[in-house]
Design a protein around this motif. Structure first.
Motif, PDB file in Angstrom:
ATOM      1  N   PHE A 253      -2.837  17.736   2.226  1.00 28.33           N
ATOM      2  CA  PHE A 253      -1.922  16.807   2.880  1.00 28.33           C
ATOM      3  C   PHE A 253      -2.423  15.361   2.836  1.00 28.33           C
ATOM      4  O   PHE A 253      -1.642  14.445   2.593  1.00 28.33           O
ATOM      5  N   CYS A 254      -3.729  15.147   3.065  1.00 29.44           N
ATOM      6  CA  CYS A 254      -4.255  13.779   2.990  1.00 29.44           C
ATOM      7  C   CYS A 254      -4.242  13.279   1.542  1.00 29.44           C
ATOM      8  O   CYS A 254      -3.958  12.099   1.290  1.00 29.44           O
ATOM      9  N   GLY A 255      -4.522  14.174   0.594  1.00 35.37           N
ATOM     10  CA  GLY A 255      -4.445  13.794  -0.813  1.00 35.37           C
ATOM     11  C   GLY A 255      -3.024  13.438  -1.216  1.00 35.37           C
ATOM     12  O   GLY A 255      -2.792  12.450  -1.929  1.00 35.37           O
ATOM     13  N   PHE A 256      -2.053  14.213  -0.741  1.00 34.19           N
ATOM     14  CA  PHE A 256      -0.646  13.938  -1.047  1.00 34.19           C
ATOM     15  C   PHE A 256      -0.216  12.621  -0.410  1.00 34.19           C
ATOM     16  O   PHE A 256       0.503  11.824  -1.028  1.00 34.19           O
ATOM     17  N   ALA A 257      -0.667  12.378   0.845  1.00 32.30           N
ATOM     18  CA  ALA A 257      -0.344  11.119   1.528  1.00 32.30           C
ATOM     19  C   ALA A 257      -0.912   9.932   0.764  1.00 32.30           C
ATOM     20  O   ALA A 257      -0.254   8.885   0.621  1.00 32.30           O
ATOM     21  N   TRP A 258      -2.140  10.074   0.264  1.00 34.36           N
ATOM     22  CA  TRP A 258      -2.761   8.999  -0.515  1.00 34.36           C
ATOM     23  C   TRP A 258      -1.982   8.772  -1.815  1.00 34.36           C
ATOM     24  O   TRP A 258      -1.734   7.630  -2.208  1.00 34.36           O
ATOM     25  N   LEU A 259      -1.568   9.860  -2.453  1.00 33.96           N
ATOM     26  CA  LEU A 259      -0.872   9.759  -3.736  1.00 33.96           C
ATOM     27  C   LEU A 259       0.465   9.043  -3.607  1.00 33.96           C
ATOM     28  O   LEU A 259       0.768   8.130  -4.395  1.00 33.96           O
ATOM     29  N   VAL A 260       1.289   9.435  -2.628  1.00 37.21           N
ATOM     30  CA  VAL A 260       2.623   8.831  -2.516  1.00 37.21           C
ATOM     31  C   VAL A 260       2.555   7.387  -2.032  1.00 37.21           C
ATOM     32  O   VAL A 260       3.543   6.646  -2.155  1.00 37.21           O
ATOM     33  N   SER A 261       1.402   6.984  -1.474  1.00 41.32           N
ATOM     34  CA  SER A 261       1.276   5.611  -0.986  1.00 41.32           C
ATOM     35  C   SER A 261       0.473   4.718  -1.924  1.00 41.32           C
ATOM     36  O   SER A 261       0.106   3.605  -1.557  1.00 41.32           O
ATOM     37  N   VAL A 262       0.179   5.208  -3.139  1.00 41.07           N
ATOM     38  CA  VAL A 262      -0.437   4.348  -4.157  1.00 41.07           C
ATOM     39  C   VAL A 262       0.511   3.166  -4.394  1.00 41.07           C
ATOM     40  O   VAL A 262       1.718   3.382  -4.594  1.00 41.07           O
ATOM     41  N   PRO A 263       0.021   1.918  -4.349  1.00 42.68           N
ATOM     42  CA  PRO A 263       0.892   0.734  -4.364  1.00 42.68           C
ATOM     43  C   PRO A 263       2.056   0.757  -5.362  1.00 42.68           C
ATOM     44  O   PRO A 263       3.201   0.514  -4.960  1.00 42.68           O
ATOM     45  N   PRO A 264       1.832   1.032  -6.664  1.00 42.48           N
ATOM     46  CA  PRO A 264       2.980   1.013  -7.579  1.00 42.48           C
ATOM     47  C   PRO A 264       4.055   2.030  -7.190  1.00 42.48           C
ATOM     48  O   PRO A 264       5.257   1.734  -7.237  1.00 42.48           O
ATOM     49  N   TRP A 265       3.620   3.223  -6.802  1.00 46.15           N
ATOM     50  CA  TRP A 265       4.565   4.267  -6.420  1.00 46.15           C
ATOM     51  C   TRP A 265       5.218   3.928  -5.082  1.00 46.15           C
ATOM     52  O   TRP A 265       6.411   4.120  -4.897  1.00 46.15           O
ATOM     53  N   ALA A 266       4.410   3.390  -4.142  1.00 50.47           N
ATOM     54  CA  ALA A 266       4.940   3.035  -2.817  1.00 50.47           C
ATOM     55  C   ALA A 266       5.986   1.928  -2.934  1.00 50.47           C
ATOM     56  O   ALA A 266       6.989   1.937  -2.209  1.00 50.47           O
ATOM     57  N   ARG A 267       5.758   0.968  -3.831  1.00 49.58           N
ATOM     58  CA  ARG A 267       6.740  -0.108  -4.005  1.00 49.58           C
ATOM     59  C   ARG A 267       8.073   0.438  -4.501  1.00 49.58           C
ATOM     60  O   ARG A 267       9.141  -0.032  -4.088  1.00 49.58           O
ATOM     61  N   LYS A 268       7.998   1.424  -5.385  1.00 49.84           N
ATOM     62  CA  LYS A 268       9.245   2.041  -5.854  1.00 49.84           C
ATOM     63  C   LYS A 268       9.936   2.781  -4.720  1.00 49.84           C
ATOM     64  O   LYS A 268      11.161   2.738  -4.576  1.00 49.84           O
ATOM     65  N   LEU A 269       9.150   3.490  -3.900  1.00 50.77           N
ATOM     66  CA  LEU A 269       9.729   4.195  -2.762  1.00 50.77           C
ATOM     67  C   LEU A 269      10.364   3.219  -1.773  1.00 50.77           C
ATOM     68  O   LEU A 269      11.429   3.503  -1.206  1.00 50.77           O
ATOM     69  N   GLN A 270       9.725   2.055  -1.581  1.00 52.54           N
ATOM     70  CA  GLN A 270      10.243   1.078  -0.628  1.00 52.54           C
ATOM     71  C   GLN A 270      11.614   0.570  -1.044  1.00 52.54           C
ATOM     72  O   GLN A 270      12.456   0.256  -0.191  1.00 52.54           O
ATOM     73  N   GLN A 271      11.839   0.498  -2.346  1.00 50.39           N
ATOM     74  CA  GLN A 271      13.145   0.043  -2.832  1.00 50.39           C
ATOM     75  C   GLN A 271      14.261   0.993  -2.409  1.00 50.39           C
ATOM     76  O   GLN A 271      15.404   0.582  -2.245  1.00 50.39           O
ATOM     77  N   PHE A 272      13.889   2.266  -2.263  1.00 45.70           N
ATOM     78  CA  PHE A 272      14.891   3.266  -1.909  1.00 45.70           C
ATOM     79  C   PHE A 272      14.675   3.807  -0.489  1.00 45.70           C
ATOM     80  O   PHE A 272      15.165   4.885  -0.161  1.00 45.70           O
ATOM     81  N   ASN A 273      13.945   3.032   0.324  1.00 46.04           N
ATOM     82  CA  ASN A 273      13.587   3.533   1.647  1.00 46.04           C
ATOM     83  C   ASN A 273      14.793   3.938   2.506  1.00 46.04           C
ATOM     84  O   ASN A 273      14.753   4.987   3.158  1.00 46.04           O
ATOM     85  N   PRO A 274      15.874   3.131   2.553  1.00 44.62           N
ATOM     86  CA  PRO A 274      17.033   3.570   3.351  1.00 44.62           C
ATOM     87  C   PRO A 274      17.589   4.915   2.890  1.00 44.62           C
ATOM     88  O   PRO A 274      17.959   5.761   3.713  1.00 44.62           O
TER      89      PRO A 274
END
Length: 230
Positions: free
Chosen positions: A181-202
């Motif tokens: 779970f901590c590894g998965f949390a770290w992975l999805v919050s890697v800056p390039p990936w997190a920025r893409k997620l933020q675009q679709f956050n709503p």
């Protein structure tokens, strides 16, 4: 316990936690905001995964067998929480989407108001304690956890299991859960990936809300069904 029994439990546990569910959705949802929140939610989930085996080894399965209504109550409580969380996530995603539309509009005053609204929302939710509590509550109401620990986990514990073996089982499950779970949390919050997620956050928020609500309805249905068959 034999080595084969430990390996069987370990394999089943890995399959259970890596299968997508509410815990995974919650980490993705928070990971789109920050690594800090995602990791603390993962720690909250792992806290729940420490409590579940302790309660189960203390006799949860036997208690449910003797008093079937306990499982029905767990289903109902978990279902109500997931529905509540789903509604909150839907409202949050919708509000953020409306705010983004106002920001992109022609009125600078509207944009300022929208930014203020989003800022207030973030201040209310972006704390380590809140993320930890959310992860814990999500895990404790997770249908997968209810099914796994209520029906599957106890089958791997032999009659007469010693206290030392119980501790070994708990340590193994806790360590594997933390890594995943901590590894998965770290992975999805890697800056390039997190920025893409933020675009679709709503959209992520609203989709997560629908998933939580549907799972909550599933638990409510099963809870009511079990009560009717008592």
């Amino acid at each position: 316990m034999t080595i084969a029994a430990y390996l069987g439990l370990l394999g089943t546990w890995i399959a259970a936690i890596t299968t997508p569910g509410p815990d995974t959705v919650q980490i993705i949802r928070l990971g789109s905001r920050s690594r800090h929140l995602a990791v603390w939610a993962a720690v909250g989930i792992c806290t729940g995964n420490i409590l579940w085996p302790i309660v189960t080894m203390a006799g949860l399965s036997a208690l449910i067998a003797a008093f079937p209504w306990i499982l029905a109550v767990l289903y109902l409580a978990g279902g109500l929480f997931l529905i509540r969380m789903g509604i909150g996530s839907l409202r949050s995603g919708w509000a953020e989407r409306q705010a983004e539309q106002r920001v992109s509009g022609p009125s600078s005053s509207d944009a300022s108001t929208a930014n203020d609204e989003v800022g207030v929302e973030e201040k209310q939710t972006n704390t380590a304690t809140t993320a930890w509590r959310l992860g814990l509550a999500t895990n404790l109401s997770n249908p997968k956890a209810l099914l796994f620990f209520g029906a599957v986990f106890a089958q791997f514990l032999p009659v007469g299991i010693t206290m030392a073996e119980r501790v070994i089982v708990l340590v193994i499950m806790t360590a594997v859960g933390l890594v995943w779970f901590c590894g998965f949390a770290w992975l999805v919050s890697v800056p390039p990936w997190a920025r893409k997620l933020q675009q679709f956050n709503p959209i992520i928020e609203m989709v997560a809300g629908v998933i939580f609500a549907l799972l909550g309805l599933f638990l409510l249905f099963n809870g009511v069904e079990k009560l009717l068959h008592l």
